[in-house]
Design an enzyme around this catalytic site. Structure first.
Site, PDB file in Angstrom:
ATOM      1  N   SER A 159      41.401  56.919  38.698  1.00  0.00           N
ATOM      2  CA  SER A 159      41.553  55.559  38.608  1.00  0.00           C
ATOM      3  C   SER A 159      40.131  54.625  38.794  1.00  0.00           C
ATOM      4  O   SER A 159      39.251  55.042  38.415  1.00  0.00           O
ATOM      5  CB  SER A 159      42.890  54.836  38.968  1.00  0.00           C
ATOM      6  OG  SER A 159      43.840  55.751  38.557  1.00  0.00           O
ATOM      7  N   HIS A 213      34.643  41.785  43.425  1.00  0.00           N
ATOM      8  CA  HIS A 213      33.797  40.605  42.881  1.00  0.00           C
ATOM      9  C   HIS A 213      33.600  39.855  44.139  1.00  0.00           C
ATOM     10  O   HIS A 213      34.326  39.854  45.091  1.00  0.00           O
ATOM     11  CB  HIS A 213      34.811  39.885  42.005  1.00  0.00           C
ATOM     12  CG  HIS A 213      35.116  40.631  40.859  1.00  0.00           C
ATOM     13  ND1 HIS A 213      34.479  40.888  39.839  1.00  0.00           N
ATOM     14  CD2 HIS A 213      36.455  41.299  40.625  1.00  0.00           C
ATOM     15  CE1 HIS A 213      35.143  41.696  38.853  1.00  0.00           C
ATOM     16  NE2 HIS A 213      36.211  41.855  39.128  1.00  0.00           N
ATOM     17  N   CYS A 231      45.744  57.209  41.840  1.00  0.00           N
ATOM     18  CA  CYS A 231      46.838  58.034  41.499  1.00  0.00           C
ATOM     19  C   CYS A 231      46.692  59.147  42.787  1.00  0.00           C
ATOM     20  O   CYS A 231      47.412  60.246  42.582  1.00  0.00           O
ATOM     21  CB  CYS A 231      47.008  58.523  40.447  1.00  0.00           C
ATOM     22  SG  CYS A 231      45.593  58.950  39.596  1.00  0.00           S
TER      23      CYS A 231
END
Lengths: 126, 126
Positions: free
Chosen positions: B73, B78, B93
């Site tokens: 994944s 940020h 996952c």
């Protein structure tokens, strides 16, 4: 203090034959960015070649992953064709109006039977 | 049915002079991926050149954005240097053990005064 909003879209019962290709998602992201009047920095994607269920590997069309880096944060998608599931994250410091337009776009574009939408304010640690 | 877990890390009071550079995050992501025994597909980052507060733009070191696309994944970050805030998303996952090792790694690496951790199961629309 809130610096952005995460919107987590969990789709089930997706008509996955239309949404398992990475390039489809690149195009959907381009459209979402335009609709949300966001600024694209970069779009990347990856096509998984095989479907894996537990220890069993079935050759064929695997899932896709795509990511858009925006001036206003990011959009990501992961797909699980074997479970007809698609999970999209939209993280933005843009206006609520723009966020709503992107969410509506995905909601209408991704044909599905069920959708869970989770909205979370980000940056606030209180 | 759950297909993955999102872990949202919202840091406040970050010693931002050490964490505002995009290249710093690329390195931290490489380390996190190794610690979590994940498989890297791609790492991208972007350095914002200026800090914007409302209508006022101050030249200097702006925020950074980085993204790691993984077989399991993704990880994103940020930063908002003007507010001493860093927001990291880990979507995986992989196993709980691997996830915990990545969360601990970021918790220890990013010097901060406050941290909010949100864990959400993904893919379940019930």
């Amino acid at each position: 203090m809130v610096v952005g909003i995460s919107i987590l879209l969990d789709f089930s019962g997706v008509a996955i034959e239309k949404f398992h290709r990475a390039l489809t998602w690149e195009k959907l992201f381009e459209d979402a960015i335009e609709i949300g009047r966001m600024t694209k920095l970069q779009i990347s994607s990856y096509q998984f070649p095989e479907i894996r269920t537990g220890d069993v590997t079935t050759s064929g069309n695997g899932g896709a992953t795509a990511f858009a880096l925006l001036s206003e944060s990011h959009i990501s998608v992961h797909t699980w064709p074997e479970y007809e599931k698609v999970v999209i994250d939209v993280f933005t410091c843009g206006s609520h109006e723009r966020i709503d337009s992107i969410v509506s776009f995905f909601q209408e574009s991704v044909k599905h039977s069920e959708l869970r939408i989770t909205k979370l304010s980000r940056g606030d640690t209180n």
